[in-house]
Each structure stands twice: as structure tokens, then as C-alpha cells.
Design an enzyme around this catalytic site. Structure first.
Site, mmCIF file in Angstrom:
data_model
loop_
_atom_site.group_PDB
_atom_site.id
_atom_site.type_symbol
_atom_site.label_atom_id
_atom_site.label_comp_id
_atom_site.label_asym_id
_atom_site.label_seq_id
_atom_site.Cartn_x
_atom_site.Cartn_y
_atom_site.Cartn_z
ATOM 1 N N GLU A 229 11.511 -24.649 23.047
ATOM 2 C CA GLU A 229 11.800 -25.876 23.896
ATOM 3 C C GLU A 229 11.985 -25.558 25.304
ATOM 4 O O GLU A 229 12.426 -24.347 25.857
ATOM 5 C CB GLU A 229 13.307 -26.432 23.376
ATOM 6 C CG GLU A 229 13.544 -27.643 24.194
ATOM 7 C CD GLU A 229 14.923 -28.152 23.455
ATOM 8 O OE1 GLU A 229 15.626 -28.752 24.168
ATOM 9 O OE2 GLU A 229 15.141 -27.916 22.435
ATOM 10 N N GLU A 255 13.413 -33.914 27.593
ATOM 11 C CA GLU A 255 14.595 -34.552 27.822
ATOM 12 C C GLU A 255 14.892 -35.002 29.366
ATOM 13 O O GLU A 255 15.922 -35.985 29.611
ATOM 14 C CB GLU A 255 15.581 -33.285 27.286
ATOM 15 C CG GLU A 255 15.820 -32.156 28.212
ATOM 16 C CD GLU A 255 16.786 -31.255 27.660
ATOM 17 O OE1 GLU A 255 17.748 -31.177 28.398
ATOM 18 O OE2 GLU A 255 16.427 -30.605 26.765
ATOM 19 N N HIS A 305 16.377 -35.453 21.937
ATOM 20 C CA HIS A 305 17.374 -34.828 22.707
ATOM 21 C C HIS A 305 18.792 -35.699 22.575
ATOM 22 O O HIS A 305 18.802 -36.683 22.637
ATOM 23 C CB HIS A 305 17.151 -34.412 24.113
ATOM 24 C CG HIS A 305 18.255 -33.712 24.826
ATOM 25 N ND1 HIS A 305 19.166 -34.219 25.690
ATOM 26 C CD2 HIS A 305 18.405 -32.479 24.826
ATOM 27 C CE1 HIS A 305 20.112 -33.263 26.233
ATOM 28 N NE2 HIS A 305 19.529 -32.112 25.876
#
Length: 395
Positions: A229, A255, A305
Site C-alpha cells: 500500500e 486514501e 480505507h
């Protein structure tokens, strides 16, 4: 279009009469909330948590409420979203994005309560009977392989089939050789502890230079991870696709973007395999569905997220139920003090690594003011570029 129209007949929720904000202090961070009141006696709630700037999101929410919400019909969600974004001359960014997101949640809560149905019935219905979640925040404490292994085992024993971990210490751009070996030892210990059937997601927190990220893609390959990520800063978004081409596992991220407009370069460059919008940052229900649809059109899945409170977890479940390209939902709920759940009464529980279909109208959550009074904001700050950040100010 860009001003409140009180001439049109109002829907069953009536019109908004008051915009209220609340903040709750915890040992990790402060959680922020908005509560909208209508002339029909209804209230709707949403989350406006910022990791460090809850006071600012609360202040902007109240100011934007005076400008754009008082007198509005909660059912006019598209118009209200546009009015808050375009009418307030937002130009992207975290504080404004979080405010719009939380207000949008509260509008959907009002609509669900007015109609007597759960919010997911208003956002695509259910494409599944429950939502699978993974655990984050379980690894706070000392960065030792045996410590991580024991905590990973304990978390999986609670029923989780997916764990996320940031094994990397303090630093930016590069890892020295000692830190690289230590980080990989932590990943190896967790993988050995939980076995091959648990998904293991690795967090990069958008902090590595390309050379380091490229090295990590190679070094992480033996551990069969579910995704890597945000390995690169988003200032280098054009290099994400280059890294993806090298990786034997998915690259995820997103995110940090707050609406479909900010997501444009991510889709234009095919930056990731898995998109991670946050319901409390990416524009609420109204915007998340549009982002998920764009992801689907690009052959990407969605793993929202959610580093916020149980209110956002519950709201995210409503959103996830209607997503046909959902992978899994993040939760930090296991990290939180019991009183947080008392503050957001009605939050959906996690059972066996899943959250069941909601039944109550709206989001099914009410804020307990007396708990907020007992736990005021702490104004904590954890600097992930400083030694010991992973302890999250707990020791």
C-alpha cells in the site's frame, strides 16, 4: 442551483435547522463528528475525523453549515454536495474534503431515518450478506519479531482473515541495511505466525523513493502479501505504474484523495490495482460510489480505507454492501477504548472477521453527549517519521 432553495416542497426529513459538531478524545487520536437537526425532529450523524486537525474540521463544518445547509432538504444530496464543493470554492484538500464527506454521511442518515430504511438501501442495496474486514493497529508496541508474531496470532484468533502492518521504522525515502533487515524480519515473523491462509497487507505510508520501493517489491515477494500500500509519495504518481509492472502482487492506494477530481490522475495513469477511498475523506456516499464505478471501469477493485472511529466503520459497511468490486474493508476498532463504542451507540460489531447486514434505519447510530463530555479532545500527534511512531503515543 448554488443556493438553498426553500420554495421547493421539502421531503419527509423536513429541512435542516441546526448544524452541530462534537469531538472525542482517545489515546490514539481525536474523533470528530457532525450532527444535523431538522424541523421534523430528526438528527443525522457523520464522521469528520482528521488525524491531527479535528478542531479545524469542526470549525469549517459549522461555517459551511451556515452557508449551505440551514434550510436545505437532506434529500437533495447531489445539489448539497455541489453547493459545498463549488459554492464554497473548495479546491480539494483534506479539511474541506473531510467536511463534505461527513455531512454527506449525515444527510444519508437523515434520509434513511425519514424513510425507515438502512442507508445501504439508498446506495445500491446489498450485493452480499456481510462485509469482510481486516485488522489494523494491532501491532502497536515494540518492533521485535516475536512481539509481532504473538500479536498477529492473537488477532487472527479473534476471527480476522486479514491483517495490515507497517513493518518499517521511522524514516523517509530510504531504509538503511539494518532497518531493511529488521523490517523484513517482522514481515517474515507475521507470515510464519498466521500461516498461508491469512491475507497480509503491507503499508508503505507513501514515504519511499523509487529505488527503495523497487527493492522492497523484490524483497517482499516471498511472503505472498495481499498488497503493498502506497509505496511511493503521491507527488510521484506517474511512477506508480512503473512499480506495478515490477510487482508480483497488487499495489494499492488512494486514501489521500478527496473527490473524483483528485482521483483523475490515479485513473489516468493506472497507478494502482486496488483503490482505497475513505468514506470520511473521499466525499461520502455520494462520491465513493462514483469513484468505485471509475475503478471498475479500469479493472480495479476497491478496499476502502478506514482509520477512523466505529461510526465510520459502520457507515463504510453500508457503502460496501452495494459495491460489486469490493475486496475488503479496513478497521481499527480493535485498537480503541470501550468508551468509544459508548460514545457512538449502535455501531455494528465485528464478528468472526465480518460485519453483518445492518437492520436499523439510517446508519443506526446515535451520539452519546455525556460520553463526549467525559472525554474531551487530547490534541495528540504521532509523527510517523520519528522513532517509536508505531507505539502511537501509548507508552
Amino acid at each position: 442551483m448554488l443556493s438553498v432553495d426553500t420554495k421547493r416542497p421539502a421531503g419527509p426529513a423536513g429541512r435542516i435547522t441546526r448544524v452541530e459538531t462534537l469531538a472525542l478524545g482517545t489515546a490514539w487520536r481525536d474523533f470528530g463528528y457532525v450532527r444535523l437537526h431538522t424541523d421534523q425532529g430528526l438528527t443525522g450523524v457523520g464522521e469528520i475525523t482528521h488525524p491531527y486537525r479535528v478542531a479545524e474540521t469542526c470549525a469549517l463544518t459549522e461555517a459551511m453549515g451556515r452557508r449551505h445547509l440551514i434550510g436545505a432538504d437532506p434529500f437533495d444530496v447531489e445539489e448539497i454536495w455541489l453547493r459545498m464543493y463549488q459554492g464554497d470554492f473548495l479546491r480539494g484538500g483534506d479539511i474541506g474534503g473531510i467536511v463534505v464527506s461527513g455531512v454527506d454521511q449525515a444527510l444519508h442518515d437523515l434520509m434513511g431515518k425519514a424513510l425507515g430504511v438502512p442507508v445501504y438501501r439508498l446506495t445500491g442495496g446489498a450485493t452480499r450478506d456481510r462485509v469482510r474486514v481486516y485488522a489494523n493497529g494491532w501491532y502497536t508496541g515494540e518492533r521485535e519479531p516475536e512481539v509481532f508474531a504473538a500479536k498477529a496470532k492473537a488477532t487472527v484468533a479473534k476471527g480476522y482473515t486479514g491483517l495490515k502492518v507497517d513493518p518499517f521504522g521511522a524514516g523517509l525515502h530510504e531504509l538503511d541495511r539494518v532497518e531493511l533487515r529488521r523490517s523484513l524480519a517482522l514481515v517474515e515473523a507475521v507470515r510464519e505466525a498466521v500461516g498461508p491462509d491469512v491475507d497480509l497487507y503491507i503499508e508503505g505510508h507513501a514515504r519511499f523513493a523509487m529505488a527503495t520501493a523497487r527493492r522492497l517489491v523484490h524483497e517482499l515477494a516471498p511472503y505472498d502479501i495481499g498488497w503493498f500500500e502506497e509505496p511511493l509519495p503521491w507527488t510521484h504518481i506517474e511512477r506508480y505504474a512503473e512499480l506495478r509492472a515490477l510487482a508480483p502482487f497488487p499495489i494499492s492506494g488512494g486514501e489521500h484523495f478527496h473527490n473524483r477530481y483528485e482521483y483523475k490522475p490515479l485513473f489516468a495513469t493506472d497507478a494502482v490495482d486496488i483503490v482505497q477511498p475513505d468514506l470520511s475523506m473521499a466525499g461520502g456516499f455520494t462520491e465513493l460510489r462514483k469513484i468505485a464505478a471509475q475503478a471498475d471501469a479500469h479493472g480495479m477493485t476497491v478496499a476502502p480505507h478506514n482509520s477512523n472511529s466505529p461510526l465510520c466503520t459502520t457507515a463504510s459497511v453500508h457503502a460496501c454492501l452495494g459495491l460489486t468490486n469490493l475486496t475488503v474493508l479496513e478497521t481499527f476498532d480493535g485498537l480503541l477504548e470501550p468508551y468509544v463504542f459508548d460514545a457512538v451507540k449502535g455501531a455494528l460489531p465485528i464478528e468472526d472477521g465480518h460485519i453483518a447486514l445492518p437492520e436499523r434505519p439510517g446508519l443506526g447510530i446515535e451520539l452519546a453527549d455525556e460520553v463526549f463530555a467525559e472525554h474531551p479532545p487530547t490534541h495528540r500527534f504521532w509523527n510517523m517519521f520519528a522513532e517509536g511512531w508505531e507505539k502511537r503515543n501509548r507508552t
